[in-house]
Design a protein around this motif. Structure first.
Motif, short mmCIF file in Angstrom:
data_model
loop_
_atom_site.label_atom_id
_atom_site.label_comp_id
_atom_site.label_asym_id
_atom_site.label_seq_id
_atom_site.Cartn_x
_atom_site.Cartn_y
_atom_site.Cartn_z
N LEU A 242 41.81 39.91 36.09
CA LEU A 242 40.80 38.97 36.57
C LEU A 242 39.63 39.75 37.12
N ASP A 243 38.45 39.48 36.56
CA ASP A 243 37.24 40.20 36.92
C ASP A 243 36.10 39.20 37.02
N ALA A 244 35.00 39.59 37.64
CA ALA A 244 33.73 38.87 37.56
C ALA A 244 33.90 37.38 37.87
N ASP A 245 33.52 36.50 36.92
CA ASP A 245 33.53 35.07 37.19
C ASP A 245 34.92 34.54 37.52
N ALA A 246 35.96 35.13 36.96
CA ALA A 246 37.31 34.69 37.29
C ALA A 246 37.62 34.93 38.77
N LEU A 247 37.12 36.02 39.31
CA LEU A 247 37.33 36.29 40.74
C LEU A 247 36.56 35.28 41.59
N THR A 248 35.36 34.93 41.18
CA THR A 248 34.60 33.93 41.93
C THR A 248 35.33 32.59 41.92
N LEU A 249 35.89 32.22 40.77
CA LEU A 249 36.64 30.97 40.70
C LEU A 249 37.88 31.00 41.58
N VAL A 250 38.59 32.12 41.59
CA VAL A 250 39.77 32.24 42.46
C VAL A 250 39.37 32.15 43.92
N ALA A 251 38.23 32.74 44.26
CA ALA A 251 37.77 32.66 45.65
C ALA A 251 37.42 31.23 46.05
N ARG A 252 36.92 30.43 45.10
CA ARG A 252 36.52 29.05 45.39
C ARG A 252 37.67 28.07 45.39
N GLU A 253 38.65 28.30 44.52
CA GLU A 253 39.65 27.29 44.21
C GLU A 253 41.03 27.71 44.71
N ARG A 254 41.51 26.99 45.69
CA ARG A 254 42.82 27.31 46.26
C ARG A 254 43.92 27.21 45.20
N MET A 255 43.78 26.24 44.30
CA MET A 255 44.84 26.05 43.30
C MET A 255 44.93 27.24 42.35
N LEU A 256 43.84 27.96 42.14
CA LEU A 256 43.90 29.17 41.32
C LEU A 256 44.53 30.31 42.10
N ARG A 257 44.18 30.43 43.34
CA ARG A 257 44.75 31.49 44.18
C ARG A 257 46.27 31.36 44.24
N GLN A 258 46.74 30.13 44.29
CA GLN A 258 48.18 29.90 44.36
C GLN A 258 48.89 30.25 43.06
N ARG A 259 48.14 30.37 41.98
CA ARG A 259 48.72 30.69 40.68
C ARG A 259 48.77 32.19 40.40
N LEU A 260 48.18 33.00 41.25
CA LEU A 260 48.26 34.45 41.05
C LEU A 260 49.73 34.88 41.05
N HIS A 261 50.04 35.88 40.25
CA HIS A 261 51.42 36.32 40.11
C HIS A 261 51.46 37.85 40.02
N PRO A 262 52.65 38.44 40.08
CA PRO A 262 52.72 39.91 40.12
C PRO A 262 52.18 40.60 38.87
N GLY A 263 52.00 39.86 37.77
CA GLY A 263 51.43 40.47 36.58
C GLY A 263 49.91 40.53 36.58
N CYS A 264 49.27 40.04 37.65
CA CYS A 264 47.81 40.02 37.73
C CYS A 264 47.26 41.33 38.27
N VAL A 265 46.12 41.73 37.74
CA VAL A 265 45.33 42.83 38.27
C VAL A 265 43.95 42.28 38.59
N LEU A 266 43.56 42.33 39.85
CA LEU A 266 42.24 41.87 40.29
C LEU A 266 41.33 43.08 40.46
N THR A 267 40.10 43.00 39.93
CA THR A 267 39.22 44.17 39.92
C THR A 267 37.88 43.86 40.61
N PRO A 268 37.88 43.53 41.89
CA PRO A 268 36.62 43.17 42.55
C PRO A 268 35.78 44.37 42.95
N HIS A 269 34.45 44.16 42.99
CA HIS A 269 33.60 45.08 43.74
C HIS A 269 33.58 44.59 45.19
N ALA A 270 32.86 45.28 46.05
CA ALA A 270 32.95 44.99 47.48
C ALA A 270 32.56 43.55 47.80
N GLY A 271 31.49 43.03 47.19
CA GLY A 271 31.07 41.67 47.48
C GLY A 271 32.10 40.65 47.05
#
Length: 277
Positions: A126-155
């Motif tokens: 999950l990168d870029a727009d997918a990270l923004t969506l996860v930050a906005r949407e609780r239901m997406l955050r709850q779907r994160l699982h151990p197979g996910c790799v999140l690649t955010p920059h500082a912002g």
């Protein structure tokens, strides 16, 4: 807090051997965005293919098919309008890793597609727009699982985890984020931090390994594709993130000043030769 230093990946884990075929090296699905916004997804797709994934498919809205077909050859294309289209694609278990976010979009359609992708439980970057969506949407955050790799920059990291982030707190913040989500977290920067089940590690692109020319549009999309390609080939989330970070910098060092993101995947063969693959 002591940080393990990230070094060159184990060549045995990314080499290809005689007698194998393309499906032995996995199939990456990259979700792309609307017309005139497809460059980021194409960069990710090409990086996934260059790093050794056996197949890569870019799935995009029907209106973007012609644009992507004009720019891609070895990367396959599929039209995805809504969630039913994506569910049909994901019924193919040979799709072994997903890449979500580069140039994707931030609407309700994209939110719902990310939810379907996460519910599939595949190794997922999950990168870029997918990270923004996860930050906005609780239901997406709850779907994160151990197979996910999140690649955010500082912002993006600050938006995801609603905290301050300074040099003194970076390492502890990334470790805590990995513990909270159960995912692997790669925080991009001159000193890239990776936290996951194998602890906390750092790749310092400074000094002799400095690559300041990575500060260019699209470089992060290439990194997302590298990690997705390595996930498809069977590396675990943390190993893929660490190997991707190292390869990303090594390709930049080979290209040198004047680098643009398109150069990075093209430098991988030279890196692989130097690793003895």
């Amino acid at each position: 807090m002591r940080l393990r230093e990230i070094g060159a990946p184990d060549a045995a884990h990314i080499a290809k051997r005689e007698g194998q075929h393309k499906y032995d090296h996995g199939h990456v699905l990259v979700l792309g965005g609307p017309p005139a916004q497809g460059g980021a997804a194409r960069l990710a797709a090409r990086a996934a293919l260059r790093v050794g994934a056996g197949l890569v498919t870019l799935a995009c809205p029907p209106a973007a098919m012609a644009e992507n077909a004009a720019r891609l050859d070895a990367v396959m294309l599929r039209a995805v309008e809504g969630t039913e289209d994506l569910e049909r694609l994901l019924a193919d278990r040979r799709l072994s890793a997903l890449c979500l976010g580069p140039g994707f979009g931030l609407g309700d359609r994209e939110r719902d597609l990310v939810a379907v992708a996460l519910d599939a439980g595949r190794p997922t970057v999950l990168d870029a727009d997918a990270l923004t969506l996860v930050a906005r949407e609780r239901m997406l955050r709850q779907r994160l699982h151990p197979g996910c790799v999140l690649t955010p920059h500082a912002g993006e990291f600050r938006r995801l985890f609603l905290g301050t982030l300074d040099e003194a707190s970076r390492a502890e913040a990334v470790r805590a984020a990995a513990a909270e989500t159960g995912a692997v977290i790669l925080l991009k920067g001159a000193e890239t931090l990776v936290a996951g089940p194998e602890g906390l590690a750092v790749h310092a692109a400074t000094g002799a390994r400095g690559a300041p020319w990575l500060a260019t549009a699209g470089a992060g999309d290439v990194l997302a594709g590298l990690i997705a390609g390595l996930l498809a080939r069977g590396l675990g989330g943390q190993e893929a993130a660490e190997a991707g970070a190292w390869l990303h910098v090594e390709t930049a060092r080979i290209v040198g000043p004047g680098l643009i993101a398109e150069d990075l995947p093209e430098a991988l063969p030279a890196v692989f030769r130097a690793l003895g693959l």
